[in-house]
Scaffold this motif. Structure first.
Motif, PDB file in Angstrom:
ATOM      1  N   GLY A 129      28.794  25.629  29.946  1.00  0.00           N
ATOM      2  CA  GLY A 129      28.364  26.152  29.025  1.00  0.00           C
ATOM      3  C   GLY A 129      28.312  27.896  29.201  1.00  0.00           C
ATOM      4  O   GLY A 129      27.248  28.389  28.658  1.00  0.00           O
ATOM      5  N   PHE A 130      29.071  28.356  29.850  1.00  0.00           N
ATOM      6  CA  PHE A 130      29.324  29.759  30.054  1.00  0.00           C
ATOM      7  C   PHE A 130      29.464  30.430  28.716  1.00  0.00           C
ATOM      8  O   PHE A 130      30.277  29.967  27.945  1.00  0.00           O
ATOM      9  CB  PHE A 130      30.118  29.960  30.961  1.00  0.00           C
ATOM     10  N   GLY A 131      28.988  31.741  28.464  1.00  0.00           N
ATOM     11  CA  GLY A 131      29.578  32.435  27.321  1.00  0.00           C
ATOM     12  C   GLY A 131      30.819  33.045  27.467  1.00  0.00           C
ATOM     13  O   GLY A 131      31.313  32.615  28.694  1.00  0.00           O
ATOM     14  N   LYS A 132      31.611  33.062  26.481  1.00  0.00           N
ATOM     15  CA  LYS A 132      33.093  33.751  26.777  1.00  0.00           C
ATOM     16  C   LYS A 132      33.444  34.890  27.627  1.00  0.00           C
ATOM     17  O   LYS A 132      34.189  34.677  28.613  1.00  0.00           O
ATOM     18  CB  LYS A 132      33.671  34.081  25.241  1.00  0.00           C
ATOM     19  N   SER A 133      32.496  35.982  27.568  1.00  0.00           N
ATOM     20  CA  SER A 133      32.641  36.930  28.542  1.00  0.00           C
ATOM     21  C   SER A 133      32.323  36.495  30.165  1.00  0.00           C
ATOM     22  O   SER A 133      32.877  36.831  30.772  1.00  0.00           O
ATOM     23  CB  SER A 133      31.589  38.047  28.085  1.00  0.00           C
ATOM     24  N   GLU A 134      31.406  35.764  30.046  1.00  0.00           N
ATOM     25  CA  GLU A 134      30.880  35.166  31.436  1.00  0.00           C
ATOM     26  C   GLU A 134      32.096  34.369  32.018  1.00  0.00           C
ATOM     27  O   GLU A 134      32.470  34.605  33.091  1.00  0.00           O
ATOM     28  CB  GLU A 134      29.793  34.487  31.425  1.00  0.00           C
ATOM     29  N   LEU A 150      31.518  45.136  34.822  1.00  0.00           N
ATOM     30  CA  LEU A 150      32.312  44.861  33.633  1.00  0.00           C
ATOM     31  C   LEU A 150      31.272  43.904  32.881  1.00  0.00           C
ATOM     32  O   LEU A 150      31.270  43.776  31.432  1.00  0.00           O
ATOM     33  CB  LEU A 150      33.681  44.147  33.713  1.00  0.00           C
ATOM     34  N   SER A 151      30.758  42.878  33.597  1.00  0.00           N
ATOM     35  CA  SER A 151      29.802  41.923  33.045  1.00  0.00           C
ATOM     36  C   SER A 151      28.416  42.672  32.335  1.00  0.00           C
ATOM     37  O   SER A 151      28.020  42.277  31.307  1.00  0.00           O
ATOM     38  CB  SER A 151      29.224  41.017  34.042  1.00  0.00           C
ATOM     39  N   GLU A 152      28.147  43.735  33.011  1.00  0.00           N
ATOM     40  CA  GLU A 152      27.085  44.559  32.221  1.00  0.00           C
ATOM     41  C   GLU A 152      27.505  45.247  30.926  1.00  0.00           C
ATOM     42  O   GLU A 152      26.764  45.363  30.034  1.00  0.00           O
ATOM     43  CB  GLU A 152      26.545  45.565  33.281  1.00  0.00           C
ATOM     44  N   THR A 153      28.507  45.612  30.972  1.00  0.00           N
ATOM     45  CA  THR A 153      29.001  46.529  29.663  1.00  0.00           C
ATOM     46  C   THR A 153      29.522  45.560  28.653  1.00  0.00           C
ATOM     47  O   THR A 153      29.639  45.708  27.622  1.00  0.00           O
ATOM     48  CB  THR A 153      30.285  47.300  29.973  1.00  0.00           C
ATOM     49  N   ALA A 154      30.248  44.082  29.068  1.00  0.00           N
ATOM     50  CA  ALA A 154      30.322  43.299  28.241  1.00  0.00           C
ATOM     51  C   ALA A 154      29.363  42.389  27.662  1.00  0.00           C
ATOM     52  O   ALA A 154      29.604  41.614  26.734  1.00  0.00           O
ATOM     53  CB  ALA A 154      31.401  42.306  29.037  1.00  0.00           C
ATOM     54  N   GLY A 155      27.947  42.782  28.050  1.00  0.00           N
ATOM     55  CA  GLY A 155      26.934  41.987  27.621  1.00  0.00           C
ATOM     56  C   GLY A 155      26.811  40.519  28.146  1.00  0.00           C
ATOM     57  O   GLY A 155      26.115  39.577  27.538  1.00  0.00           O
ATOM     58  N   ALA A 156      27.481  40.259  29.284  1.00  0.00           N
ATOM     59  CA  ALA A 156      27.257  38.864  29.735  1.00  0.00           C
ATOM     60  C   ALA A 156      26.124  38.782  30.705  1.00  0.00           C
ATOM     61  O   ALA A 156      25.487  39.658  31.254  1.00  0.00           O
ATOM     62  CB  ALA A 156      28.514  38.565  30.567  1.00  0.00           C
ATOM     63  N   GLU A 157      25.770  37.598  31.337  1.00  0.00           N
ATOM     64  CA  GLU A 157      24.771  37.619  32.155  1.00  0.00           C
ATOM     65  C   GLU A 157      24.975  37.900  33.702  1.00  0.00           C
ATOM     66  O   GLU A 157      25.863  37.203  34.131  1.00  0.00           O
ATOM     67  CB  GLU A 157      24.109  36.047  31.968  1.00  0.00           C
ATOM     68  N   GLN A 158      24.855  39.063  34.137  1.00  0.00           N
ATOM     69  CA  GLN A 158      25.421  39.745  35.210  1.00  0.00           C
ATOM     70  C   GLN A 158      25.083  38.728  36.473  1.00  0.00           C
ATOM     71  O   GLN A 158      25.962  38.775  37.347  1.00  0.00           O
ATOM     72  CB  GLN A 158      24.683  40.915  35.455  1.00  0.00           C
ATOM     73  N   PRO A 183      40.164  36.365  39.523  1.00  0.00           N
ATOM     74  CA  PRO A 183      40.059  36.018  41.072  1.00  0.00           C
ATOM     75  C   PRO A 183      40.121  37.602  41.650  1.00  0.00           C
ATOM     76  O   PRO A 183      40.884  37.699  42.399  1.00  0.00           O
ATOM     77  CB  PRO A 183      41.072  35.140  41.411  1.00  0.00           C
ATOM     78  N   GLY A 184      39.252  38.319  41.534  1.00  0.00           N
ATOM     79  CA  GLY A 184      39.252  39.701  42.305  1.00  0.00           C
ATOM     80  C   GLY A 184      38.347  40.673  41.996  1.00  0.00           C
ATOM     81  O   GLY A 184      37.873  40.726  40.594  1.00  0.00           O
ATOM     82  N   GLY A 185      37.869  41.650  42.940  1.00  0.00           N
ATOM     83  CA  GLY A 185      37.136  42.656  42.549  1.00  0.00           C
ATOM     84  C   GLY A 185      35.830  42.530  42.274  1.00  0.00           C
ATOM     85  O   GLY A 185      35.240  42.304  40.986  1.00  0.00           O
ATOM     86  N   ILE A 186      34.956  41.800  43.109  1.00  0.00           N
ATOM     87  CA  ILE A 186      33.700  41.435  42.887  1.00  0.00           C
ATOM     88  C   ILE A 186      32.711  42.380  42.309  1.00  0.00           C
ATOM     89  O   ILE A 186      31.942  42.298  41.183  1.00  0.00           O
ATOM     90  CB  ILE A 186      32.922  40.844  44.270  1.00  0.00           C
ATOM     91  N   ALA A 187      32.672  43.500  42.848  1.00  0.00           N
ATOM     92  CA  ALA A 187      31.936  44.864  42.210  1.00  0.00           C
ATOM     93  C   ALA A 187      32.270  45.065  40.934  1.00  0.00           C
ATOM     94  O   ALA A 187      31.490  45.424  39.954  1.00  0.00           O
ATOM     95  CB  ALA A 187      32.001  45.936  43.199  1.00  0.00           C
ATOM     96  N   GLU A 188      33.545  45.073  40.781  1.00  0.00           N
ATOM     97  CA  GLU A 188      34.255  45.593  39.328  1.00  0.00           C
ATOM     98  C   GLU A 188      33.795  44.436  38.268  1.00  0.00           C
ATOM     99  O   GLU A 188      33.471  44.909  37.154  1.00  0.00           O
ATOM    100  CB  GLU A 188      35.675  45.625  39.422  1.00  0.00           C
TER     101      GLU A 188
END
Length: 347
Positions: free
Chosen positions: A111-116, A132-140, A123-128
């Motif tokens: 049940g994850f949102g599309k952005s999440e 990106l999750s913050e700017t995309a409105g996903a649950e960080q 598979p890559g760039g955990i910090a990035e």
């Protein structure tokens, strides 16, 4: 008293990491110091013990990994990189297939949102991915937990799974003969690390902390200016620091939240590792190359972590390192485009 309170978390963290690394290293498993340190800090984090994140030390640690990678570049490896282009194509296929499968699983099963779901599947760039999750409105927090578990599970299981695709004995860091370094060697090593740390602030390209020292170190070795090999004790210290860095990512995360997202992370990693090992077997048969190096090259762990595993196992570190640099760069460039497409589909 207040000064002591600020020092205690660091003492507890690194004492636990060293103890955990030493105990697991006694079991004679690959990357015992890293695995033990990571498990010890994860345990402290989940029990809400004070944990000190090694943020200030990590640039030096990552630059040291890049320097060790560069030391593995030989003329034979450089000359053979051109023949590895089919492997790079397979890596793209592995990333794309894993991303699509995991996106659907995140959406349909958890049940994850599309952005999440999209960010957790890259598979890559955990910090990035977290930024990106913050700017995309996903649950960080979901994105952070999935990627932290991705790296942690990769560190735990990939060295153990190597035995299933090869009959060759896997070299362990503890078995290595400790090389000696002269004062001049230490000078060159320090120069490579300092160059990576200094140039990383310009943010011209991703992964500079590893890429810059790797290029400089490889240049020193290829030209014969230096032939230093990092002692086992330094490698173990680097393992401990990376273990602390990975484990400390779980600090402040409630156990209930970890359980909620943990199964999704396990599925993500299982899909990525299955595809990576299957592709390694196929490509090794097609190209007649070492399947262990390919498995490490395609695996979903972090750049520094997988590179260090390659160093510790005595694999083709240059090939593994170059694959993972391309993986990280590809993920960083692809993620914004994927998010844009997902958001457009939502609209």
């Amino acid at each position: 008293m207040s000064r002591l309170a600020t020092v205690i978390p660091g003492i507890v963290t690194f004492s636990a990491a060293i103890l955990g690394g030493w105990l697991v290293s006694l079991l004679d498993i690959p990357l015992g110091w890293l695995v033990g340190a990571m498990l010890a800090i994860v345990g402290l984090s989940l029990f809400k013990a004070p944990v000190q994140k090694p943020d200030r030390a990590m640039p030096v640690v990552k630059a040291s990994v890049g320097t060790m990678l560069g030391a593995g570049f030989g003329i034979d490896v450089i000359s053979s990189l051109g023949a590895w282009w089919p492997s790079f194509l397979f890596m793209i296929v592995v990333m794309f297939t894993g991303g699509v499968v995991n996106f659907q699983l995140m959406r349909r099963l958890f049940g994850f949102g599309k952005s999440e779901a999209a960010l957790c599947s890259v598979p890559g760039g955990i910090a990035e991915m977290i930024l990106l999750s913050e700017t995309a409105g996903a649950e960080q927090w979901r994105v952070a937990i999935v990627h932290a578990l991705r790296i942690a599970l990769a560190i735990l299981f990939i060295p153990l799974l190597i035995g299933f695709i090869t009959d060759a004995e896997v070299a362990r860091a503890a078995d290595a003969v400790a090389p000696s370094m002269s004062i001049e060697d230490w000078g060159w090593f320090g120069l490579c690390v300092a160059a990576g740390v200094s140039l990383s602030r310009f943010k011209l390209i991703p992964a500079q902390l590893i890429l810059v020292p790797m290029i400089l170190s490889s240049g020193l070795h290829l030209t014969g200016v230096s032939n230093f090999a990092v002692p086992t004790q330094i490698s173990n210290l680097i393992q401990i620091m990376i273990g602390v860095n990975v484990g400390s990512r779980f600090a402040g995360i409630a156990f209930k939240l970890l359980v909620q997202v943990g199964l999704a992370a396990v599925v993500v990693v299982a899909v990525q590792i299955t595809l990576a090992f299957a592709a390694a077997v196929v490509v090794s048969n097609l190209l007649g190359v070492n399947p262990v190096a390919l498995a490490l090259a395609y695996s979903p762990g972090g750049l520094a972590e997988m590179s260090l595993i390659a160093v510790a196992m005595g694999q083709e570190v240059a090939v593994v390192g170059v694959h993972h640099i391309c993986r990280v760069l590809g993920a960083l460039f692809a993620a914004p485009a994927i998010l844009k497409r997902v958001n457009r589909a939502d609209g």
